[in-house]
Design a protein around this motif. Structure first.
Motif, PDB file in Angstrom:
ATOM      1  N   THR A 130       0.836  -1.200   0.000  1.00  0.00           N
ATOM      2  CA  THR A 130       0.000   0.000   0.000  1.00  0.00           C
ATOM      3  C   THR A 130       0.874   1.254   0.000  1.00  0.00           C
ATOM      4  OG1 THR A 130      -1.785  -1.165   1.128  1.00  0.00           O
ATOM      5  CG2 THR A 130      -1.802   1.248   1.266  1.00  0.00           C
ATOM      6  N   THR A 131       1.927   1.259   0.803  1.00  0.00           N
ATOM      7  CA  THR A 131       2.864   2.390   0.820  1.00  0.00           C
ATOM      8  C   THR A 131       3.541   2.543  -0.533  1.00  0.00           C
ATOM      9  OG1 THR A 131       3.234   2.153   3.188  1.00  0.00           O
ATOM     10  CG2 THR A 131       4.929   3.326   1.937  1.00  0.00           C
TER      11      THR A 131
ATOM     12  N   GLU B  15       1.163   4.159  -2.857  1.00  0.00           N
ATOM     13  CA  GLU B  15       1.072   5.599  -2.593  1.00  0.00           C
ATOM     14  C   GLU B  15       2.284   6.333  -3.149  1.00  0.00           C
ATOM     15  OE1 GLU B  15       0.589   5.615   1.629  1.00  0.00           O
ATOM     16  OE2 GLU B  15      -1.506   4.980   1.514  1.00  0.00           O
TER      17      GLU B  15
ATOM     18  N   ARG C  60      -1.013   3.550  -9.649  1.00  0.00           N
ATOM     19  CA  ARG C  60      -1.231   2.910  -8.339  1.00  0.00           C
ATOM     20  C   ARG C  60      -1.444   1.416  -8.523  1.00  0.00           C
ATOM     21  NH1 ARG C  60      -2.025   5.674  -3.885  1.00  0.00           N
ATOM     22  NH2 ARG C  60      -2.282   7.898  -4.002  1.00  0.00           N
TER      23      ARG C  60
END
Length: 115
Positions: free
Chosen positions: A12-13, A16, A54
């Motif tokens: 997820t990081t 981002e 993403r």
């Protein structure tokens, strides 16, 4: 040893960070490709789609990847977490065999600016 939750958080990081990329990295992040990340020591796979800068539709499943994604990663959970937090450089991990990447040659050329 990193947990599945820590690996999900690392992905997820990373997603981002892709969204904030600029220059060549931004162009590479705009690929539209299926993606799998097999965490070898946990025997769990995260799959998703690299789209619009993403990782989208991130799903966790036990075992090896069920389908062949266009971009495939295989590595230990600790190495994934370390690469995302910056304490392990991708080139060093790849060169030493700690991370394996399978993709088309064109995708590899585009992805090198991300990794």
């Amino acid at each position: 040893m990193a947990t599945a939750l820590e690996c999900r958080e690392a992905l997820t990081t990373f997603s981002e960070n892709l969204g904030k990329a600029s220059g060549n990295a931004h162009a590479a992040a705009q690929l539209d490709r299926s993606l799998s990340c097999w965490i070898t020591d946990l025997d769990v796979t995260f799959t998703g789609r690299l789209r619009d800068g993403r990782i989208q539709e991130l799903v966790e499943a036990p075992g090896r990847p069920a389908a062949k994604a266009q971009i495939r990663l295989a590595l230990a959970g600790d190495d994934l977490v370390a690469m995302v937090d910056g304490s392990l450089h991708f080139a060093k991990a790849w060169g030493s065999g700690r991370v394996k990447v399978e993709a088309s040659i064109l995708d590899l050329l585009k992805l090198r600016s991300l990794l």
